[in-house]
Design an enzyme around this catalytic site. Structure first.
Site, mmCIF file in Angstrom:
data_model
loop_
_atom_site.group_PDB
_atom_site.id
_atom_site.type_symbol
_atom_site.label_atom_id
_atom_site.label_comp_id
_atom_site.label_asym_id
_atom_site.label_seq_id
_atom_site.Cartn_x
_atom_site.Cartn_y
_atom_site.Cartn_z
ATOM 1 N N CYS A 91 17.384 -7.708 -6.090
ATOM 2 C CA CYS A 91 16.603 -6.468 -6.190
ATOM 3 C C CYS A 91 17.514 -5.239 -6.191
ATOM 4 C CB CYS A 91 15.626 -6.437 -5.011
ATOM 5 S SG CYS A 91 14.887 -4.850 -4.676
ATOM 6 N N CYS A 151 16.763 -2.574 -3.569
ATOM 7 C CA CYS A 151 17.133 -3.101 -2.245
ATOM 8 C C CYS A 151 18.609 -2.837 -1.963
ATOM 9 C CB CYS A 151 16.864 -4.596 -2.155
ATOM 10 S SG CYS A 151 15.125 -5.058 -2.345
#
Length: 126
Positions: free
Chosen positions: A36, A39
């Site tokens: 991600c 993230c």
């Protein structure tokens, strides 16, 4: 000793390391995954928060790929998802990456948040 790094939590340790622990200190939880992009932008902010607020807040991280039980239990549909727990209660839940200043405001609000003693009863406060 105060933790100054994010605490990695699993399906097996979440109850103890987040929910139960939040009776001692508030816990900020980052639900993330290796693949991600957003993230990866949040990760260094979480590191800084863990260091700057050591002894006031626990910063926890949950790898959603490795811990599908938590992802299912909390209905994680998008990552990162940030949650906050205090006194055993979920008090904040929002998907998305925020700027560092917003995270700092969130942590300060979490520290300052008062959970009413009889909140579990659902009775109005006087």
């Amino acid at each position: 000793m105060a933790e100054n790094k994010p605490h990695h939590v699993t399906d097996q340790t979440f109850q103890t390391d987040v929910i139960d622990y939040s009776s001692e200190l508030p816990v900020l939880v980052d639900f993330w995954a290796e693949w991600c992009g957003p993230c990866r932008m949040v990760a260094p902010i979480m590191e800084k928060l863990a260091e700057d607020f050591a002894g006031q807040v626990r910063v926890a991280k949950v790898d959603t790929d490795a811990n599908p039980g938590l992802s299912q239990a909390f209905q994680i549909r998008s990552i990162p998802t940030i949650m906050a727990f205090k006194e055993g209660k979920l008090v904040f839940n929002q998907p998305g990456a925020f700027p560092e200043a917003a995270f700092r405001d969130l942590v300060q609000q979490l520290i300052d948040l008062e959970i009413p003693e009889d909140d579990a009863e659902g009775e109005p406060q006087q």
